[in-house]
Design an enzyme around this catalytic site. Sequence first.
Site, PDB file in Angstrom:
ATOM      1  N   SER A   4      74.464  63.522  55.849  1.00 11.80           N
ATOM      2  CA  SER A   4      75.430  64.174  56.711  1.00 11.80           C
ATOM      3  C   SER A   4      76.417  63.145  57.267  1.00 11.80           C
ATOM      4  O   SER A   4      77.188  62.555  56.501  1.00 11.80           O
ATOM      5  CB  SER A   4      74.706  64.961  57.804  1.00 11.80           C
ATOM      6  OG  SER A   4      75.571  65.878  58.419  1.00 11.80           O
ATOM      7  N   ASP A 104      73.197  75.346  52.556  1.00 11.39           N
ATOM      8  CA  ASP A 104      73.486  74.541  53.735  1.00 11.39           C
ATOM      9  C   ASP A 104      74.423  75.321  54.648  1.00 11.39           C
ATOM     10  O   ASP A 104      75.568  75.594  54.280  1.00 11.39           O
ATOM     11  CB  ASP A 104      74.127  73.220  53.306  1.00 11.39           C
ATOM     12  CG  ASP A 104      74.349  72.250  54.445  1.00 11.39           C
ATOM     13  OD1 ASP A 104      74.388  72.674  55.612  1.00 11.39           O
ATOM     14  OD2 ASP A 104      74.493  71.045  54.156  1.00 11.39           O
ATOM     15  N   HIS A 134      70.586  72.105  54.571  1.00  5.48           N
ATOM     16  CA  HIS A 134      71.266  70.886  55.010  1.00  5.48           C
ATOM     17  C   HIS A 134      70.366  69.654  54.950  1.00  5.48           C
ATOM     18  O   HIS A 134      70.818  68.573  54.634  1.00  5.48           O
ATOM     19  CB  HIS A 134      71.810  71.069  56.431  1.00  5.48           C
ATOM     20  CG  HIS A 134      72.646  69.929  56.912  1.00  5.48           C
ATOM     21  ND1 HIS A 134      73.852  69.608  56.329  1.00  5.48           N
ATOM     22  CD2 HIS A 134      72.453  69.030  57.904  1.00  5.48           C
ATOM     23  CE1 HIS A 134      74.364  68.561  56.951  1.00  5.48           C
ATOM     24  NE2 HIS A 134      73.541  68.195  57.911  1.00  5.48           N
TER      25      HIS A 134
END
Length: 162
Positions: A4, A104, A134
Amino acid sequence: VGSSMGAWIGLHLAIRRPDQIVGLLGIAAAPDFLHDLYESSTPVQRRGWIDTGVVHFATKYNSDPCTYPFTWKLIQDARDNWGLMGAPFIPVCCPIRLLHGQCDDDISWKKSAALVEKLGNDKATLTLVKSGDHRLSRPEDIALILASLDDLIVLHKNSANI
């Protein structure tokens, strides 16, 4: 290896230190996510940053009600580093493996697809995990992450032996 926001940081490191970064593994890459967060914030949230210096965003990754604090300082600092996705191409030359779950809900897999298109690098690949979220934290996701990391290590070892 970055997940991320960590993948966004990894991209910046690869741009700034191309002689030291020999490969990059990004999981659910979120380039310019703070720009996206700011642009999608409400007037009340923006006022909160001005008044208190921090806005809390809810997370679904904790069984107890929990929030992530995003400070105005973080948003301001990020302004110096967002813009990757607005560039015509991203000058990263090392091998890159991006993994992204198609389920996600935090960062769309389309962000990783757009990122691969912008990389000035034919050694970049994107693997989509159809039922992945995610975090990509199921055993089969971890196996994919480790296999992707092994792939980058082998590529580096082979290039070092040439």
